[in-house]
Scaffold this active site. Structure first.
Site: not given
Ligand code: PMP
Length: 317
Positions: A153
């Site tokens: 991320k």
């Molecule tokens: N994909 C992307 C590109 C993201 O930025 C996020 C987070 N907002 C998610 C999926 C979902 O991840 P999480 O459930 O860990 O928030």
């Protein structure tokens, strides 16, 4: 609403006084990693999983991350100080500030660590849960993992932003992104699930998507509820002809998608499997979080004294 208190490199400061250098490589190059963490009923949901992912993202970029306990304590401190009952914590860790130029990375200071609290991101979005979202499939493809691995991320969301702009231009709420081979990856900031023939399916992370923490919880819930589930390579046709489609993410929780590229999904409203999983998820957030105990007054006093001492030191220099 942004919380009053922000953590910057070891100190808690008032949000208007919280600053980062213009020479920070996070600002200059998007050279950093981040996490978004939900707080519900005064408990931080999946804190350890988020900290682990932050540290993995940092390791991928070879940025030295603080130890788990330090990150955990700082996150809890920011949440407590802001009295965050319901909301969101943002953690940003960048390579740090120093000379301009990517050839000067060995001359940077320590990594920059910022934590921000935001009240009530899981806003009252009852209408979305009732009616669902519309989506388009974006022409912009996801960056292949052999270029930048979407499992990390990172602070560079240009690819996602380009995808989301396509949704806005098309008058839709969201965009679903394909990888360079045409396989479904995820939405622009959420993971995607489709339900076909009673099976709950989501694309595998190796296709170049973020392994969302909410996605992991949904797969776990499906197993607990004995709903068949799998990580499977999916194409556009699988989405267009699905019985149900929904997205998952920290801010979104689980949100239904009722139309994709003008095709109505299922009955055009949130489906039964989605509703079961959403209920299960909400039950889960009631107990599966790190509770925020009130901060001890002695600690608040000692930090205030430390800040005052720092301020008077700074004014003497
Ligand atoms: N994909 C992307 C590109 C993201 O930025 C996020 C987070 N907002 C998610 C999926 C979902 O991840 P999480 O459930 O860990 O928030």
């Amino acid at each position: 609403m942004i919380g009053e208190w922000v953590y910057v490199n070891g100190a808690i400061c008032a949000k208007d006084a919280a600053t980062v250098s213009v020479f920070d490589h996070g600002f200059l190059y998007g050279d950093g990693v981040f996490e978004g963490i939900a707080v519900a009923r005064r408990a931080v949901f999946k804190l350890d999983a988020h900290i682990e992912r932050l540290r993995d993202s940092a390791r991928y970029l070879a940025i030295a991350a603080p130890e788990v306990d330090a990150l955990r304590e700082a996150a809890l401190q920011v949440a407590r100080r802001n009295n965050l009952d319901e909301g969101y914590l943002r953690i940003v860790l960048t390579r740090g500030a120093g000379p301009v130029g990517i050839r000067n990375m060995d001359k940077l200071g320590a990594p920059t660590l910022v934590m921000i609290a935001q009240h009530e991101v899981r806003a009252q979005r009852a209408a979305i849960y009732e009616h669902g979202l519309t989506a388009v499939i974006a022409a912009t493809r996801r960056i292949p993992p052999e270029c930048v691995d979407g499992k990390a991320k990172t602070c560079n969301y240009i690819n996602n932003i380009l995808g989301f702009q396509e949704a806005i231009r098309a008058g839709a709420d969201e965009a679903i992104m394909l990888n360079d081979s045409g396989y479904i990856t995820e939405a622009t900031a959420d993971n995607i699930f489709v339900i076909r023939g009673g099976e709950v399916l989501t694309p595998p992370a190796y296709l170049g998507l973020l392994k969302g923490i909410t996605r992991g919880v949904v797969l776990e819930l499906a197993r607990e509820m004995a709903i068949p589930s799998d990580e499977r390579v999916l194409v556009m046709q699988d989405v267009y002809t699905a019985d149900e489609v929904f997205l998952t993410g920290t801010g979104a929780e689980l949100v239904p998608v009722v139309e994709v590229d003008g095709r109505r999904i299922g009955a055009g409203r949130p489906g039964p499997v989605f509703l079961r999983l959403l209920n299960g998820f909400r039950e889960r957030t009631k107990w599966d979080g790190v509770p925020l105990k009130p901060e001890s007054p002695a600690k608040v006093r000692s930090e205030r004294a430390l800040r005052a001492a720092r301020a008077s030191e700074a004014s003497l220099q």
